[in-house]
Design an enzyme around this catalytic site. Sequence first.
Site, mmCIF file in Angstrom:
data_model
loop_
_atom_site.group_PDB
_atom_site.id
_atom_site.type_symbol
_atom_site.label_atom_id
_atom_site.label_comp_id
_atom_site.label_asym_id
_atom_site.label_seq_id
_atom_site.Cartn_x
_atom_site.Cartn_y
_atom_site.Cartn_z
ATOM 1 N N ASN A 123 53.366 52.129 49.467
ATOM 2 C CA ASN A 123 54.788 51.747 49.469
ATOM 3 C C ASN A 123 54.825 50.439 50.259
ATOM 4 O O ASN A 123 55.072 50.424 51.458
ATOM 5 C CB ASN A 123 55.640 52.823 50.149
ATOM 6 C CG ASN A 123 55.669 54.095 49.309
ATOM 7 O OD1 ASN A 123 55.697 54.049 48.089
ATOM 8 N ND2 ASN A 123 55.648 55.241 49.966
ATOM 9 N N LYS B 199 51.187 50.672 43.513
ATOM 10 C CA LYS B 199 52.028 51.819 43.168
ATOM 11 C C LYS B 199 53.246 51.225 42.477
ATOM 12 O O LYS B 199 54.073 50.576 43.114
ATOM 13 C CB LYS B 199 52.429 52.564 44.440
ATOM 14 C CG LYS B 199 53.471 53.663 44.251
ATOM 15 C CD LYS B 199 53.689 54.448 45.553
ATOM 16 C CE LYS B 199 54.761 55.500 45.404
ATOM 17 N NZ LYS B 199 54.920 56.328 46.618
ATOM 18 N N GLU C 53 58.408 56.704 42.558
ATOM 19 C CA GLU C 53 59.182 56.999 43.764
ATOM 20 C C GLU C 53 59.949 55.769 44.263
ATOM 21 O O GLU C 53 59.914 55.427 45.439
ATOM 22 C CB GLU C 53 58.271 57.561 44.864
ATOM 23 C CG GLU C 53 57.601 58.866 44.435
ATOM 24 C CD GLU C 53 56.783 59.563 45.518
ATOM 25 O OE1 GLU C 53 56.277 58.871 46.417
ATOM 26 O OE2 GLU C 53 56.663 60.799 45.455
ATOM 27 N N ARG D 202 47.724 52.766 40.273
ATOM 28 C CA ARG D 202 47.855 54.218 40.462
ATOM 29 C C ARG D 202 48.585 54.880 39.289
ATOM 30 O O ARG D 202 49.538 54.327 38.740
ATOM 31 C CB ARG D 202 48.603 54.523 41.762
ATOM 32 C CG ARG D 202 47.843 54.066 42.984
ATOM 33 C CD ARG D 202 48.656 54.285 44.229
ATOM 34 N NE ARG D 202 48.479 55.565 44.857
ATOM 35 C CZ ARG D 202 49.460 56.351 45.282
ATOM 36 N NH1 ARG D 202 50.723 56.016 45.077
ATOM 37 N NH2 ARG D 202 49.207 57.475 45.906
ATOM 38 N N ARG E 46 56.586 67.931 35.590
ATOM 39 C CA ARG E 46 56.059 66.796 36.362
ATOM 40 C C ARG E 46 54.543 66.649 36.224
ATOM 41 O O ARG E 46 54.027 65.527 36.211
ATOM 42 C CB ARG E 46 56.455 66.962 37.838
ATOM 43 C CG ARG E 46 55.885 65.882 38.727
ATOM 44 C CD ARG E 46 56.513 65.885 40.099
ATOM 45 N NE ARG E 46 55.592 65.305 41.075
ATOM 46 C CZ ARG E 46 55.797 65.282 42.374
ATOM 47 N NH1 ARG E 46 56.900 65.808 42.886
ATOM 48 N NH2 ARG E 46 54.915 64.739 43.189
ATOM 49 N N ASP F 247 50.351 66.787 43.584
ATOM 50 C CA ASP F 247 50.364 65.941 44.775
ATOM 51 C C ASP F 247 49.590 66.551 45.941
ATOM 52 O O ASP F 247 50.210 67.022 46.900
ATOM 53 C CB ASP F 247 51.828 65.697 45.195
ATOM 54 C CG ASP F 247 51.946 64.594 46.227
ATOM 55 O OD1 ASP F 247 50.938 63.924 46.484
ATOM 56 O OD2 ASP F 247 53.047 64.408 46.779
ATOM 57 N N GLU G 76 48.075 65.993 54.325
ATOM 58 C CA GLU G 76 49.542 66.046 54.281
ATOM 59 C C GLU G 76 50.050 67.464 54.022
ATOM 60 O O GLU G 76 51.004 67.915 54.650
ATOM 61 C CB GLU G 76 50.032 65.092 53.178
ATOM 62 C CG GLU G 76 51.520 65.157 52.913
ATOM 63 C CD GLU G 76 51.961 64.205 51.795
ATOM 64 O OE1 GLU G 76 51.123 63.414 51.309
ATOM 65 O OE2 GLU G 76 53.147 64.248 51.424
HETATM 66 C C1 GCV Z 1 52.782 57.026 49.973
HETATM 67 C C2 GCV Z 1 53.756 61.816 48.005
HETATM 68 C C3 GCV Z 1 53.866 61.591 49.492
HETATM 69 C C4 GCV Z 1 54.360 60.180 49.784
HETATM 70 C C5 GCV Z 1 53.369 59.201 49.154
HETATM 71 C C6 GCV Z 1 53.288 59.484 47.670
HETATM 72 C C7 GCV Z 1 52.261 58.604 46.995
HETATM 73 O O1 GCV Z 1 55.018 61.798 47.416
HETATM 74 O O2 GCV Z 1 54.697 62.554 50.074
HETATM 75 O O3 GCV Z 1 54.429 60.004 51.166
HETATM 76 O O4 GCV Z 1 53.734 57.872 49.384
HETATM 77 O O5 GCV Z 1 52.914 60.826 47.463
HETATM 78 O O6 GCV Z 1 51.106 59.029 46.924
HETATM 79 O O7 GCV Z 1 52.589 57.516 46.573
#
Ligand code: GCV
Length: 615
Positions: free
Chosen positions: A168, A245, A249, A282, A295, A324, A352
């Site tokens: 991000n 990316k 999102e 990605r 999804r 994820d 995570e």
């Molecule tokens: C970096 C998930 C995570 C996000 C992450 C995203 C991604 O949604 O919770 O924090 O963002 O994956 O891999 O882009």
Amino acid sequence: MKKLTLLIMTCLVMGQVQAEDGSRLWLRYQSVDKAKVNGPACIAADELRKYFRGDEVTLAIDPTIEAEAFKIEGTTISAKDETGLLYGAYTLLREPATQGYQKPYFKYRILNHWDNLDGTIERGYAGRSIFWDLDGDQPKAIDAALVRAYARANASIGINGTVLNNVNASPRILSPLYINKVKEIAAILRPYGIKVYLSVNFASPMALGGLKTADPLNAKVKTWWKAKAKEIYREIPDFGGFLVKANSEGQPGPGDYHRTHAQGANMLADAVAPYGGIIMWRSFVYGANHKGEDRVKQAVSEFINDDGLFRSNVILQSKNGPLDFQPREPYAPIFDNMHKTPQMAELQITQEYLGQSRHLVYLAPMWREFFGYVAPERLVGIAGVANIGLDKNWCGHHFSQANWYAFGRLAWNPALRSEQIADEWLSATFDIDDSHRTPLLSMMLRSREACVDYMMPLGLHHIFKFDHHYGPEPDGYIAHYPLEWCPVYYHQADSAGIGFDRSHTGTDATSQYREPYCSLYDDLTTCPERYLLWFHHVPWTYRTNSGRTLIDELTYRYGRGVKEVESFIDIWHNSKPTIDEQRWQEVDERLQHQLDNAREWQKTCLDYFGSFARK
Ligand code: GCV
């Protein structure tokens, strides 16, 4: 007089003993300073001179050896260049009896740091960024000693690239100010054989360049990226390339201009191609264009038509599972569907969804499981989302260091067994004899399965608390949130049963898999139990392989997970006499916390699921 001598001697000895705070990672060599090292002056020579326990080593440059490979014959290490010598040196220090030829399996062995320029780390659980922070609105000075220690640790396990900022991505990373910082970091990493890469924001030409569009087919946009690449390579001639990316999102991407991923990636690929750079694009994309689609199917739907259309210096980077980074997922079917596109797997070191830096969960078994489905020969590289921060012990939990270590070792050789890697790491990290190492090894090897059991057994997934992805919230539902952010969407529990029907009677996600997995997963009677509720909605009365009903099996597995953590605590307590005080205490505290959490998972999930099952 006697007393004074004693005092001085004690101080000297104490001065030499380094605190066991975990900061030395697995690199706890004692300096012996006795080896004579023949050959070129380089880091490999320095390391061997200081730490090699033999009398003499020779380093030889041999241009016939492949890049990054090395050969050890007797105590002569030969390699094409200093990087190969360095890999040989660390191998010799780790295993003094090593002989023969070795080369890394994957070309790209890369860490992905989700570090923000303000010093925070997305999904980081070990303190702030080791690269970035702000001093007012300016980037803070780089801590060269720290970055060097990071480089050394990575080189010791063969990692050869690092993406320095979050996917991000802030457009600011491409400003001249930050390019200069990246140059500084690159200079520290270069002697250790590590290239730098950057995550880029697709709309950078607008945010930084003042353009009105970031459309990849627009001539001004193309020119902007070409000029930017030129600027970067002028400062950092061996710059690795970009990680992107896009249209995921909320991030900008080619889709904003009705362009394809291939069109977006290729425009960037053309900008870095003259310098040998690559684009890691990605596939973690879901939402916007796929309203209503399961999804876990969306990546394949979105990318399949682009297969064969990417430039040769584009690599598609996909997470190991289709959702994820859950404690357990089936492999991502995108690896079965892109036949003409080089692919990389993105693995997550930072836990995570596996207890973060609070739980002891050794991840090599999970990654080995993935390679059982996606053969390493189908990949050109692996990327690992780093778990590194400013914490004294780098990773928050002392045992989380093992995951960084394991990632590097598997990138070097994906055929290494989890057990061997854990054994190497334990031997290097603690001063323990065989009898104490064996139970610790067993604890590490069982820890991922334990986590699956106490969080999400039988294929359950994504029943975490909103956003922080740590504790349980199986009843999570927020009406104005996208459904695919809500736990209830993933487990689909009702009075009839539980699980997500992804078979041909449901979303048909099974059809994205190659045979035999497509048929195997589609049929309730052949679907492996570990993926049962991932692929099927199963009646509460269903008999699992053990003969138990589904709800009883869930109850059994949650209980088994909790018992495993109790047994880890016993093992840890038995090892107390052999582990240094500080690290023992810190791990013990976390294990107690892990047990509390495991019990909370067990209670919350069984109370909630039981309320449907036992009606
Ligand atoms: C970096 C998930 C995570 C996000 C992450 C995203 C991604 O949604 O919770 O924090 O963002 O994956 O891999 O882009």
